[in-house]
Design a protein around this motif. Structure first.
Motif, PDB file in Angstrom:
ATOM      1  N   ALA A 112       0.861  -1.188   0.000  1.00  0.00           N
ATOM      2  CA  ALA A 112       0.000   0.000   0.000  1.00  0.00           C
ATOM      3  C   ALA A 112       0.890   1.229   0.000  1.00  0.00           C
ATOM      4  O   ALA A 112       1.787   1.347   0.844  1.00  0.00           O
ATOM      5  CB  ALA A 112      -0.903  -0.007   1.232  1.00  0.00           C
ATOM      6  N   THR A 113       0.671   2.130  -0.959  1.00  0.00           N
ATOM      7  CA  THR A 113       1.523   3.303  -1.078  1.00  0.00           C
ATOM      8  C   THR A 113       0.720   4.571  -1.319  1.00  0.00           C
ATOM      9  O   THR A 113      -0.455   4.529  -1.677  1.00  0.00           O
ATOM     10  CB  THR A 113       2.503   3.178  -2.266  1.00  0.00           C
ATOM     11  N   SER A 114       1.425   5.660  -1.153  1.00  0.00           N
ATOM     12  CA  SER A 114       0.938   6.965  -1.591  1.00  0.00           C
ATOM     13  C   SER A 114       2.114   7.662  -2.246  1.00  0.00           C
ATOM     14  O   SER A 114       3.072   8.051  -1.566  1.00  0.00           O
ATOM     15  CB  SER A 114       0.431   7.801  -0.417  1.00  0.00           C
ATOM     16  N   ALA A 115       2.072   7.782  -3.554  1.00  0.00           N
ATOM     17  CA  ALA A 115       3.141   8.496  -4.253  1.00  0.00           C
ATOM     18  C   ALA A 115       3.170   9.948  -3.803  1.00  0.00           C
ATOM     19  O   ALA A 115       4.245  10.561  -3.737  1.00  0.00           O
ATOM     20  CB  ALA A 115       2.940   8.398  -5.765  1.00  0.00           C
ATOM     21  N   GLU A 116       2.041  10.497  -3.454  1.00  0.00           N
ATOM     22  CA  GLU A 116       1.944  11.889  -3.019  1.00  0.00           C
ATOM     23  C   GLU A 116       2.674  12.120  -1.688  1.00  0.00           C
ATOM     24  O   GLU A 116       3.468  13.042  -1.557  1.00  0.00           O
ATOM     25  CB  GLU A 116       0.470  12.289  -2.879  1.00  0.00           C
ATOM     26  N   SER A 117       2.402  11.269  -0.696  1.00  0.00           N
ATOM     27  CA  SER A 117       2.985  11.479   0.635  1.00  0.00           C
ATOM     28  C   SER A 117       4.281  10.673   0.852  1.00  0.00           C
ATOM     29  O   SER A 117       5.010  10.918   1.794  1.00  0.00           O
ATOM     30  CB  SER A 117       1.987  11.085   1.719  1.00  0.00           C
ATOM     31  N   GLY A 118       4.539   9.689  -0.017  1.00  0.00           N
ATOM     32  CA  GLY A 118       5.704   8.835   0.151  1.00  0.00           C
ATOM     33  C   GLY A 118       5.444   7.632   1.046  1.00  0.00           C
ATOM     34  O   GLY A 118       6.313   6.786   1.228  1.00  0.00           O
ATOM     35  N   GLU A 119       4.273   7.541   1.602  1.00  0.00           N
ATOM     36  CA  GLU A 119       3.913   6.434   2.490  1.00  0.00           C
ATOM     37  C   GLU A 119       4.018   5.097   1.753  1.00  0.00           C
ATOM     38  O   GLU A 119       3.516   4.947   0.646  1.00  0.00           O
ATOM     39  CB  GLU A 119       2.478   6.639   2.969  1.00  0.00           C
ATOM     40  N   GLY A 120       4.709   4.126   2.363  1.00  0.00           N
ATOM     41  CA  GLY A 120       4.811   2.798   1.794  1.00  0.00           C
ATOM     42  C   GLY A 120       5.803   2.660   0.654  1.00  0.00           C
ATOM     43  O   GLY A 120       6.043   1.556   0.175  1.00  0.00           O
ATOM     44  N   VAL A 121       6.406   3.747   0.228  1.00  0.00           N
ATOM     45  CA  VAL A 121       7.315   3.698  -0.924  1.00  0.00           C
ATOM     46  C   VAL A 121       8.584   2.914  -0.608  1.00  0.00           C
ATOM     47  O   VAL A 121       9.100   2.207  -1.456  1.00  0.00           O
ATOM     48  CB  VAL A 121       7.644   5.138  -1.417  1.00  0.00           C
ATOM     49  N   GLU A 122       9.064   2.989   0.618  1.00  0.00           N
ATOM     50  CA  GLU A 122      10.284   2.275   0.967  1.00  0.00           C
ATOM     51  C   GLU A 122      10.096   0.768   0.994  1.00  0.00           C
ATOM     52  O   GLU A 122      11.067   0.025   0.954  1.00  0.00           O
ATOM     53  CB  GLU A 122      10.821   2.775   2.302  1.00  0.00           C
ATOM     54  N   GLU A 123       8.853   0.285   1.070  1.00  0.00           N
ATOM     55  CA  GLU A 123       8.595  -1.153   1.078  1.00  0.00           C
ATOM     56  C   GLU A 123       8.926  -1.709  -0.280  1.00  0.00           C
ATOM     57  O   GLU A 123       9.216  -2.799  -0.513  1.00  0.00           O
ATOM     58  CB  GLU A 123       7.124  -1.427   1.412  1.00  0.00           C
TER      59      GLU A 123
END
Length: 123
Positions: A112-123
């Motif tokens: 689960a990610t949010s390209a906007e906030s960066g959430e989950g991108v490191e996974e």
């Protein structure tokens, strides 16, 4: 709309790779001739891929178009599902409410990610 296969070389944790961005894989009478060529290129790229990464929009939920892509990659090798825009859903990061259970079990990983906030991108 992506019609060609776009390639990018990447290094992920010391492992070199090539990412391919393809046209969506869909079928039906509303698919024009030019789009059919893009779809066929996408199918060929998916068949040759070591890992398929399917990207969907969390805010739209699981759609008919997502189902078409899923059927095209299912059983062709390892696959990862990326659910983007998770920050725009009321079920913030609750994949169980977005993706059907029988679909979830087919992916090696769901991110689960949010390209906007960066959430989950490191996974």
């Amino acid at each position: 709309t992506t019609r060609d296969v776009v390639e990018a070389a990447v290094d992920i944790g010391g492992f070199p790779g090539i990412l391919l961005d393809t046209a969506g894989i869909r079928e039906g009478e509303d698919v024009g001739e030019v789009e059919k060529i893009g779809v066929e290129r996408s199918r060929l790229a998916a068949q040759d891929a070591d890992i398929a990464v399917m990207l969907i929009d969390a805010k739209d939920g699981w759609t008919f178009k997502d189902e078409e892509v899923f059927r095209a990659i299912k059983g062709k090798g390892p696959s990862v599902l990326v659910v983007n825009k998770i920050d725009l859903t009321s079920d913030h990061q609750d994949i169980e409410n977005i993706i059907p259970e029988d679909v979830r079990s087919e992916f090696e990983s769901i991110i689960a990610t949010s390209a906007e906030s960066g959430e989950g991108v490191e996974e």
